[in-house]
Design a protein around this motif. Structure first.
Motif, PDB file in Angstrom:
ATOM      1  N   PRO A 474       3.909  15.514  -5.652  1.00 43.32           N
ATOM      2  CA  PRO A 474       4.376  16.208  -5.190  1.00 43.32           C
ATOM      3  C   PRO A 474       6.273  16.322  -5.844  1.00 43.32           C
ATOM      4  O   PRO A 474       5.953  15.589  -6.478  1.00 43.32           O
ATOM      5  CB  PRO A 474       4.802  15.153  -3.308  1.00 43.32           C
ATOM      6  CG  PRO A 474       3.937  14.212  -3.604  1.00 43.32           C
ATOM      7  CD  PRO A 474       3.099  13.709  -4.778  1.00 43.32           C
ATOM      8  N   ASN A 475       6.908  17.323  -5.117  1.00 41.01           N
ATOM      9  CA  ASN A 475       7.931  17.246  -5.700  1.00 41.01           C
ATOM     10  C   ASN A 475       8.304  17.216  -7.244  1.00 41.01           C
ATOM     11  O   ASN A 475       9.438  18.090  -7.533  1.00 41.01           O
ATOM     12  CB  ASN A 475       8.915  16.097  -5.122  1.00 41.01           C
ATOM     13  CG  ASN A 475       9.530  15.615  -3.919  1.00 41.01           C
ATOM     14  OD1 ASN A 475       9.745  16.739  -3.110  1.00 41.01           O
ATOM     15  ND2 ASN A 475       8.843  15.303  -3.366  1.00 41.01           N
ATOM     16  N   THR A 489       2.069  14.085   0.825  1.00 36.74           N
ATOM     17  CA  THR A 489       2.803  12.625   1.013  1.00 36.74           C
ATOM     18  C   THR A 489       1.554  12.187   1.954  1.00 36.74           C
ATOM     19  O   THR A 489       1.304  10.600   1.820  1.00 36.74           O
ATOM     20  CB  THR A 489       4.215  12.429   1.218  1.00 36.74           C
ATOM     21  OG1 THR A 489       4.544  13.366   0.256  1.00 36.74           O
ATOM     22  CG2 THR A 489       4.367  10.850   1.245  1.00 36.74           C
ATOM     23  N   LEU A 490       1.428  12.695   3.075  1.00 37.56           N
ATOM     24  CA  LEU A 490       0.567  12.297   3.929  1.00 37.56           C
ATOM     25  C   LEU A 490      -0.705  12.113   3.924  1.00 37.56           C
ATOM     26  O   LEU A 490      -1.276  10.702   4.836  1.00 37.56           O
ATOM     27  CB  LEU A 490       0.606  13.302   5.417  1.00 37.56           C
ATOM     28  CG  LEU A 490      -0.155  13.147   6.329  1.00 37.56           C
ATOM     29  CD1 LEU A 490       0.646  11.623   7.085  1.00 37.56           C
ATOM     30  CD2 LEU A 490      -0.117  13.930   7.867  1.00 37.56           C
ATOM     31  N   LEU A 491      -1.191  12.370   2.547  1.00 40.79           N
ATOM     32  CA  LEU A 491      -2.487  12.108   2.839  1.00 40.79           C
ATOM     33  C   LEU A 491      -2.672  11.416   1.019  1.00 40.79           C
ATOM     34  O   LEU A 491      -3.963  11.377   0.510  1.00 40.79           O
ATOM     35  CB  LEU A 491      -3.394  13.097   2.280  1.00 40.79           C
ATOM     36  CG  LEU A 491      -3.417  14.149   3.984  1.00 40.79           C
ATOM     37  CD1 LEU A 491      -4.192  15.285   3.833  1.00 40.79           C
ATOM     38  CD2 LEU A 491      -4.151  13.853   4.937  1.00 40.79           C
ATOM     39  N   ALA A 519       9.313   3.549   0.765  1.00 36.81           N
ATOM     40  CA  ALA A 519      10.014   4.739   0.406  1.00 36.81           C
ATOM     41  C   ALA A 519       9.574   5.905   0.511  1.00 36.81           C
ATOM     42  O   ALA A 519      10.209   7.106  -0.240  1.00 36.81           O
ATOM     43  CB  ALA A 519       9.970   4.154  -0.951  1.00 36.81           C
ATOM     44  N   ILE A 520       8.306   6.073   0.757  1.00 36.03           N
ATOM     45  CA  ILE A 520       7.180   7.186   0.368  1.00 36.03           C
ATOM     46  C   ILE A 520       7.978   8.620   1.894  1.00 36.03           C
ATOM     47  O   ILE A 520       7.937   9.628   1.251  1.00 36.03           O
ATOM     48  CB  ILE A 520       5.873   6.760   0.773  1.00 36.03           C
ATOM     49  CG1 ILE A 520       5.125   7.734   0.573  1.00 36.03           C
ATOM     50  CG2 ILE A 520       5.738   6.160   2.490  1.00 36.03           C
ATOM     51  CD1 ILE A 520       3.504   7.679   0.789  1.00 36.03           C
ATOM     52  N   PHE A 521       8.738   7.905   2.615  1.00 40.50           N
ATOM     53  CA  PHE A 521       9.798   9.195   3.021  1.00 40.50           C
ATOM     54  C   PHE A 521       9.967   9.775   2.260  1.00 40.50           C
ATOM     55  O   PHE A 521      10.703  10.777   2.909  1.00 40.50           O
ATOM     56  CB  PHE A 521      10.259   7.800   4.214  1.00 40.50           C
ATOM     57  CG  PHE A 521       9.708   7.486   5.173  1.00 40.50           C
ATOM     58  CD1 PHE A 521       8.787   8.923   6.268  1.00 40.50           C
ATOM     59  CD2 PHE A 521       8.936   6.379   5.574  1.00 40.50           C
ATOM     60  CE1 PHE A 521       7.529   8.189   7.073  1.00 40.50           C
ATOM     61  CE2 PHE A 521       8.190   6.123   6.832  1.00 40.50           C
ATOM     62  CZ  PHE A 521       7.169   7.073   7.478  1.00 40.50           C
ATOM     63  N   MET A 524       8.701  12.358   0.913  1.00 38.47           N
ATOM     64  CA  MET A 524       7.430  12.718   1.500  1.00 38.47           C
ATOM     65  C   MET A 524       8.862  14.504   2.508  1.00 38.47           C
ATOM     66  O   MET A 524       8.273  15.682   2.156  1.00 38.47           O
ATOM     67  CB  MET A 524       7.478  11.967   3.283  1.00 38.47           C
ATOM     68  CG  MET A 524       6.858  12.905   4.328  1.00 38.47           C
ATOM     69  SD  MET A 524       6.291  11.857   5.981  1.00 38.47           S
ATOM     70  CE  MET A 524       4.559  11.686   4.635  1.00 38.47           C
ATOM     71  N   PHE A 525      10.009  13.891   2.029  1.00 41.74           N
ATOM     72  CA  PHE A 525      11.029  14.329   3.112  1.00 41.74           C
ATOM     73  C   PHE A 525      11.702  15.030   1.449  1.00 41.74           C
ATOM     74  O   PHE A 525      12.879  16.090   1.904  1.00 41.74           O
ATOM     75  CB  PHE A 525      12.306  14.420   3.437  1.00 41.74           C
ATOM     76  CG  PHE A 525      11.278  14.028   5.018  1.00 41.74           C
ATOM     77  CD1 PHE A 525      10.487  15.020   5.860  1.00 41.74           C
ATOM     78  CD2 PHE A 525      10.906  12.404   5.172  1.00 41.74           C
ATOM     79  CE1 PHE A 525       9.916  14.667   6.925  1.00 41.74           C
ATOM     80  CE2 PHE A 525      10.392  11.955   7.216  1.00 41.74           C
ATOM     81  CZ  PHE A 525       9.212  13.253   7.076  1.00 41.74           C
TER      82      PHE A 525
END
Length: 711
Positions: A474-475, A489-491, A519-521, A524-525
Motif C-alpha cells: 500500500p501507499n 492493509t485490511l487483507l 502501526a498498521i493503522f 491503512m490511513f
C-alpha cells in the motif's frame, strides 16, 4: 540525547568510512591499487525487474568477470530484482572469503562450483512456488494465516467502534418534550450525522462570512487566506466523513425494507462497486485517449462503495446478533493480545517472500543438478575452512558481520514511505531512498546510523534483499488510492516491512524490536508515514528509483555502469528519465545521454543498433564522469537461441514484471542475453592491466551507441 557510541552520522561521515572500505577492497582484488576512491570510484547499478532482472544481470556480471572488468568495480548498488543476484554475489563472496567469482563458468578451477550455482538458479526460476517439502497448500495456508490474523486484530476494533456508535444516547428532557422527538432515536451514528451536518452548515456560513470580509486589507493577505482555506477544507472533509458514517443505520434500514435479506443489501453495494470499477477498466481499453484521471476517480469511487458495503455488513451483524457488551470487550482484549505478541512483519506475505528468495539466491547447500542425493555444502571460509554449512547460516547472515572481500561494496536500496510527511518534496514523491549496507543504514531525511548499532546489529542480508524487492505494498505510487490502501492493509496484502527509524534507535535498546502491530493503522490511513516517526515503513526501492543509480551519483562515482532490466516494451526509458530528474533535483548532477540508437530498427523483430550507450555526468562541483547504460535490448550478432526464443515469445525481452515464474529456457534466454550483450561491449577493456590503465581504457567505450550511429 545522542551518545558518542550511538551518534547519528551525516553523509560525509558515511562516505569517509566507505572510502576506507573500498581501499581495502582494492588491495584484495589482485591488482596494483591506485587512485583515490573520492575521485575515481567505479560503480555498478543493477535495476529492478524481478526474476527477469536477476537473470539478465547475472549475465552482465558474468560478462564483466569474463572481460576482466569486475575486479575494478568499487560499488554495487542494487534495487528490487537486481538485488536478488547482487545479494547472491555478496553472500557467496563473503562466505567463501576469497577472490573467486562465484558465477564463473570459464575458469576450470571455479566452473564446477559455478555450474552448480547456475543450476540452482535455473531450477528455482519459479522461486515463489513452493518446493523442497512445501506444497501449494503451504502457500495457501501462509496467505490465509496472514489475512486471518490481520482480521483478528482489526475487526474487533471496527465491531467495537460500531457497537459503541449504535448505543442510544439519552435525550435531555427539554429536547424530549418536542413533538417530533418521540420517534427519533439518538445514538452515536445520529450524533455523528448531526455533527457532520453542523460542519457542512458551518462551512457554508463561514464561506459567506468570509466573502463579506474580503474588502478589508487584512483578509486579503495570503497567509490569512491560506489559514481560511485550510480550515474550510477540514470542515468539509470531516462534515462529509461524519455524514457518511452516520448514514449507515439509515441506509441499512432502507435496504432491509426493500431487500429483506441483509446479504442482498450488502451485495447491492458490492455490485455497484464492481460496475464502477468495470467501467474504469473498460475506459482504459480504448486506445489513443488519455483517461487515466477518469479511471482513477471511478476506481476510487468503486472501492469506496465496496468498503461502505463491508461496514453495512458489519452493522447488520451487530444489530441482528445483539451480542452483550462483554463479547466486544473479549474481542478487543484478544485483538490487543495478538497485536502485542505477534510480529507484524512475520505474519504477512513478506516473510514467505523473503524465505523463498533466500533459499534461491542465498543457499547454504547446493544440490547436484544430475543427482539430487548429492548435496554440496558451501564452507564458511570466513570463519573456518572446515566448518560445515547449516540451513540457518543464510538465515542469520547479518550485514554488519560481512567481512571485507574483493567483492564490491554493496548498497541495497529500499523506499521509505513518506506520504504523510510535512515536507512537500517527500510527500509528493511518497518516499525517500533508504539504504542497507555493511557499514551504515538510513536515509538523508533520517540521517545514518552504523549498521552494527542499528536494531542491535540484527540487520539481515536476506531481509534487506526482500525489502528492496517488496513491490506489492500500500501507499506506493501505484496504490496510493485511499480506498485501495485501506483494503490492501485490511487483507494484509503487502510485502513491505516495518522497522525502527534510525533516529528512534537512539531512544533506547528496548526499541530494537519490531514496531507494535497497531502501526498498521498508519499504513491503512496513510497518516504518520513520514521521516520523523519512531517506526518507518519500507517497500520496494523501485518505488523511489528503479535503476539504483541514485546512490552512485550521490557518491560522485567517476564511472557508472547501469544495467537496466526493467520491462520497457515501448522504449520509453522512463526509469532512466526518472533517475536523471531525481539526481538533477537533489544533487544538481547533469546526465547527458542519447538513447536513440537503442530504439529498434525492426520493430517486429525488436532489433536495435545498440544495446549500450555512453553519456557524460557533470557533477555540481564541475567534476566529470561517464555513464555506461546497458538495456535488455536485442542487437545483431547474438546467439540463435536468443532469437529463437523471441520468435516464440514476442514479448521477450520485455515480458511483464508480473511474470515471476521463469522456466529454464526463459531464465537462460535473459541470462544469455545479458552475458552476450555485456561481452560485446566490455571486451574492449580486456587488455586493461592495472587500475590506471583501466581508467584510460574505459572512455574509449564512448564511441558505442553515439548519436552518429543514426546517420
Amino acid at each position: 540525547m545522542e551518545t558518542k557510541k550511538e551518534k547519528m552520522s551525516g553523509f560525509d561521515s558515511v562516505l569517509k568510512e566507505e572510502h576506507k572500505r573500498i581501499k581495502a577492497r582494492r588491495n584484495l582484488s589482485g591488482y596494483e591499487a591506485g587512485g583515490d576512491p573520492e575521485a575515481d570510484a567505479i560503480g555498478l547499478s543493477l535495476s529492478g525487474g524481478g526474476i527477469r532482472s536477476a537473470a539478465f544481470n547475472l549475465g552482465i556480471l558474468q560478462a564483466l568477470n569474463r572481460c576482466e572488468v569486475f575486479q575494478y568495480i568499487d560499488y554495487l548498488s542494487t534495487v528490487s530484482g537486481g538485488g536478488y543476484i547482487g545479494t547472491s554475489l555478496t553472500w557467496f563472496m563473503s562466505r567463501l572469503n576469497c577472490k573467486a567469482f562465484p558465477f564463473d563458468t570459464v575458469n576450470r578451477q571455479s566452473s564446477e562450483f559455478a555450474d552448480k550455482v547456475l543450476a540452482q538458479f535455473r531450477a528455482r526460476g519459479k522461486y515463489l512456488t513452493p518446493g523442497d517439502g512445501l506444497t501449494w497448500w503451504a502457500l495457501i495456508a501462509t496467505v490465509l494465516t496472514g489475512i486471518l490474523v490481520n482480521l483478528f486484530v482489526l475487526l474487533p476494533i471496527f465491531f467495537c467502534t460500531l457497537w459503541i456508535l449504535s448505543q442510544e444516547i439519552p435525550i435531555p428532557s427539554f429536547f424530549a418534550a418536542l413533538p417530533f422527538t418521540h420517534s427519533f432515536k439518538v445514538d452515536g451514528f445520529a450524533a455523528l450525522f448531526l455533527t457532520g451536518c453542523f460542519f457542512i452548515a458551518l462551512f457554508v456560513l463561514s464561506g459567506v462570512c468570509f466573502s463579506l470580509t474580503t474588502r478589508f486589507d487584512f483578509c486579503r493577505r495570503s497567509n490569512f487566506q491560506r489559514m481560511v482555506n485550510n480550515s474550510f477544507g477540514k470542515l468539509l472533509i470531516f462534515g462529509v466523513l461524519f455524514m457518511v458514517i452516520g448514514s449507515v443505520p439509515a441506509i441499512d434500514g432502507f435496504l432491509i425494507t426493500h431487500l429483506p435479506n441483509w446479504v442482498h443489501a450488502a451485495m447491492s453495494s458490492i455490485s455497484l462497486a464492481g460496475i464502477v470499477s468495470l467501467c474504469s477498466g473498460l475506459l482504459g481499453i480504448k486506445k489513443g485517449s488519455d483517461v487515466r484521471g477518469i479511471r482513477s476517480i471511478l476506481f476510487s469511487v468503486g472501492l469506496s462503495l465496496l468498503i461502505y458495503g463491508l461496514f453495512l455488513w458489519f452493522y447488520y451483524i451487530i444489530i441482528q446478533c445483539n451480542f452483550p457488551a462483554y463479547i466486544y470487550l473479549l474481542g478487543l482484549s484478544g485483538s490487543v493480545i495478538i497485536a502485542f505478541l505477534a510480529d507484524i512483519n512475520h505474519v504477512s506475505m513478506h516473510r514467505f517472500y523473503r524465505n523463498r528468495l533466500m533459499e534461491t539466491f542465498m543457499p547454504s547447500r547446493l544440490r547436484n543438478a544430475h543427482n539430487e542425493d548429492e548435496i554440496v555444502s558451501i564452507p564458511d571460509r570466513s570463519v573456518s575452512p572446515s566448518k560445515d554449512a547449516t540451513e540457518k547460516d543464510s538465515d542469520l547472515c547479518y550485514l554488519a558481520q560481512i567481512g571485507q572481500t574483493s567483492a564490491p561494496y554493496h548498497i541495497i536500496n529500499a523506499n521509505m514511505q513518506t506520504v504523510g510527511s510535512r515536507l512537500p518534496k517527500l510527500r509528493e514523491r511518497g518516499g525517500d531512498n533508504f539504504i542497507f549496507s555493511p557499514l551504515f543504514c538510513g536515509a538523508e531525511s533520517t540521517r545514518y546510523i552504523s549498521t552494527d548499532r542499528y536494531i542491535r546489529g540484527k540487520v539481515n542480508l536476506a531481509t534487506a534483499m526482500a525489502i528492496s524487492g517488496a513491490a506489492v505494498d500500500p501507499n506506493t505510487y501505484a496504490t496510493r488510492s485511499r480506498p485501495l490502501t485501506f483494503l490492501m492493509t485490511l487483507l494484509n496484502v503487502r510485502l513491505g516491512y516495518w522497522i525502527r527509524n534510525p533516529k528512534g534507535n537512539l531512544l533506547g535498546k528496548v526499541l530494537w524490536c519490531n514496531p507494535f502491530w497497531y502501526a498498521i493503522f498508519l499504513e491503512m490511513f496513510g497518516r504518520g508515514l513520514n521521516e520523523k516517526c519512531s517506526s518507518i515503513h519500507l517497500s520496494d526501492g523501485g518505488h523511489f528509483e528503479n535503476l539504483a543509480l541514485y546512490e552512485l551519483i550521490k557518491r560522485k562515482c567517476k564511472y557508472i555502469i547501469v544495467s537496466d532490466a526493467s520491462a520497457d516494451p515501448n522504449y520509453f526509458f522512463d526509469d532512466l528519465g526518472k533517475a536523471i530528474e531525481r539526481v538533477w533535483v537533489d544533487f544538481k548532477a547533469e546526465i547527458n545521454l542519447d538513447t536513440r540508437p537503442m530504439h529498434p530498427i525492426n520493430k517486429e523483430k525488436k532489433i536495435s543498433r545498440e544495446a549500450c550507450v555512453v553519456g557524460d555526468i557533470i557533477y555540481e562541483d564541475g567534476k566529470m564522469g561517464k555513464l555506461i547504460y546497458i538495456n535488455t535490448t536485442l542487437i545483431a550478432g547474438l546467439p540463435e537461441s536468443i532469437y529463437a526464443y523471441q520468435r516464440t515469445n514476442p514479448s521477450f525481452p520485455d515480458q511483464g514484471t508480473g511474470d515471476q515464474f521463469f522456466d529454464e529456457q526463459q531464465f537462460e534466454a535473459y541470462r544469455e542475453l545479458g552475458e552476450n550483450v555485456g561481452v560485446h561491449y566490455f571486451e574492449q577493456l580486456t587488455s586493461a592491466s592495472g587500475y590506471q590503465n583501466f581508467q584510460m581504457k574505459l572512455p574509449q567505450v564512448t564511441d558505442v551507441g553515439s548519436s552518429d550511429a543514426l546517420s
